[in-house]
Design a protein around this motif. Structure first.
Motif: not given
Length: 148
Positions: A139-148
């Protein structure tokens, strides 16, 4: 909606996000408390880690690497210098610039602080079983790919 229908209790992204932030805040506090027992904080550890990895650097570069305001870095460096964990030397070519270096005492404090932080993380995330840790990691790996 009829009286028999139950509204969805599934949390939305904002609900989960707030829980995540609260959990991260609690974890950060626990790590800071554990590191404080070793005489440091997470922000001071990060600064010492940069010096350990790069060697002596100018304060301005240190601020840039840490993503902090120069004044904040100056205050942290001054505190670490009082504790004899770092040294500051005036640049002979530009007296406005100061080079910050790690002392042996600073290297020892860094090791102790990192061990304290590691123990806190083991305690916090050790509450999860192997499957939960793997799920959280994904899940954290997925969040790392979300543009901020």
């Amino acid at each position: 909606m009829s009286q028999r229908e139950v509204p969805s209790t599934r949390p939305g992204p904002a609900d989960v996000g707030l829980r995540f932030l609260a959990a991260a805040h609690r974890a950060r506090g626990a790590i800071d408390r554990q590191m404080a027992a070793a005489g440091l904080t997470l922000s001071r550890i990060k600064l010492l880690q940069v010096l350990a990895g790069r060697g002596p650097v100018h304060q301005a570069e240190l601020a840039e690497v840490l993503g902090q305001a120069p004044r904040s870095v100056t205050q942290t460096v001054e505190a670490l210098e009082r504790l004899q964990l770092v040294t500051r030397v005036v640049d002979p070519d530009d007296r406005r610039r100061k080079t910050v270096g790690l002392t042996e005492k600073g290297r020892s404090a860094l090791t102790a602080g990192e061990q304290a932080g590691h123990q806190a993380l083991e305690c916090i995330f050790g509450a999860l079983d192997a499957g939960q840790l793997a799920d959280l990691d994904k899940l954290l790996a997925c969040l790392e790919t979300v543009p901020t």
